[in-house]
Design an enzyme around this catalytic site. Structure first.
Site, PDB file in Angstrom:
ATOM      1  N   HIS A  52       0.877  -1.570   0.005  1.00 26.05           N
ATOM      2  CA  HIS A  52      -0.162  -0.147   0.167  1.00 26.05           C
ATOM      3  C   HIS A  52       0.897   1.362  -0.289  1.00 26.05           C
ATOM      4  CE1 HIS A  52       0.143  -0.413   4.709  1.00 26.05           C
ATOM      5  NE2 HIS A  52       0.703   0.463   4.523  1.00 26.05           N
ATOM      6  N   HIS A  56       7.957   3.778   6.051  1.00 25.68           N
ATOM      7  CA  HIS A  56       6.838   5.081   5.772  1.00 25.68           C
ATOM      8  C   HIS A  56       7.296   6.588   5.650  1.00 25.68           C
ATOM      9  CE1 HIS A  56       4.109   1.560   6.869  1.00 25.68           C
ATOM     10  NE2 HIS A  56       3.343   2.335   7.272  1.00 25.68           N
TER      11      HIS A  56
END
Length: 221
Positions: A1, A80
């Site tokens: 994702h 991230h």
């Protein structure tokens, strides 16, 4: 994702952090890939020439094999917050800060989760030469106690010339996700320092992200 999107107005493009593929990628308004920050293994024709070449301080290309590179350089794994540092970037040279979660590092899942580690890392990218240099990192030396397999933040703070880091799921074993809470760690570093000026440990809790908020801006209305 995809867990972060950052806009670069200098060339009207976006920088994406794609966790499951362990990729930071820049895409233009024309939907064409400009560069890929990731291990070079397995990319198809049309994309493999977009993968950045790691270099040392002297600009010499570093040798890499099966996701591991010489000279202390490392890619990010299941990362991230792939964010451009606007204040330090100029022309074809841009700086990108990332929280390298480190899950599946170098395409391997150790049997013992305590062999894993995370990093806060800053890269210098030459978009013309298609090279990337690792200019700062922290976390590898902390080992499993600082390891966050998911979430977390690395962000440059222009007003303090510092790097804010949130290791959101520190010491979390994913097999115990529902029964054992992690111990998140907040750190701030003077630019270039590998020793934190601030460390706050939160016991037995979890939060997806933590970010500094300017009280002057928050209450300016």
């Amino acid at each position: 994702h995809v867990n972060s999107i950052d806009y670069d107005p200098s060339d009207d493009s976006i920088i994406l952090s794609v966790r499951n593929q362990s990729v930071i990628v820049k895409i233009g308004r024309d939907k064409q890939v400009k560069w890929i920050l990731a291990a070079p293994n397995g990319w198809r024709d049309g994309l493999k020439d977009k993968v950045l070449t790691p270099v040392g301080k002297d600009g010499r290309p570093l040798s890499c094999r099966i996701g591991k590179c010489e000279g202390g350089f490392d890619w990010t794994w299941t990362q991230h917050t792939g964010w451009k540092i606007n204040e330090m970037s100029k022309g074809d040279i841009i700086y990108v800060s990332v929280f390298d979660n480190g899950d599946g590092r170098a395409f391997v899942q150790p049997d013992d989760p305590k062999e894993k580690y995370s990093r806060a890392v800053v890269y210098k990218i030459d978009q013309k030469k298609m090279t990337v240099e690792q200019v700062w990192e922290y976390g590898k030396e902390r080992g499993f106690e600082w390891y966050s397999p998911i979430t977390s933040v690395t962000e440059y703070q222009a007003d303090k010339n510092s790097v804010f880091v949130y290791s959101a799921t520190a010491s979390l074993n994913m097999k115990q996700f529902k029964s054992v809470s992690p111990n998140p760690v907040i750190n701030e570093f003077k630019w270039g320092s590998t020793e934190p000026s601030v460390e706050i440990v939160l016991k037995s809790t979890m939060g997806y992200r933590a970010l500094p908020i300017s009280l002057d801006k928050a209450f300016s209305r």
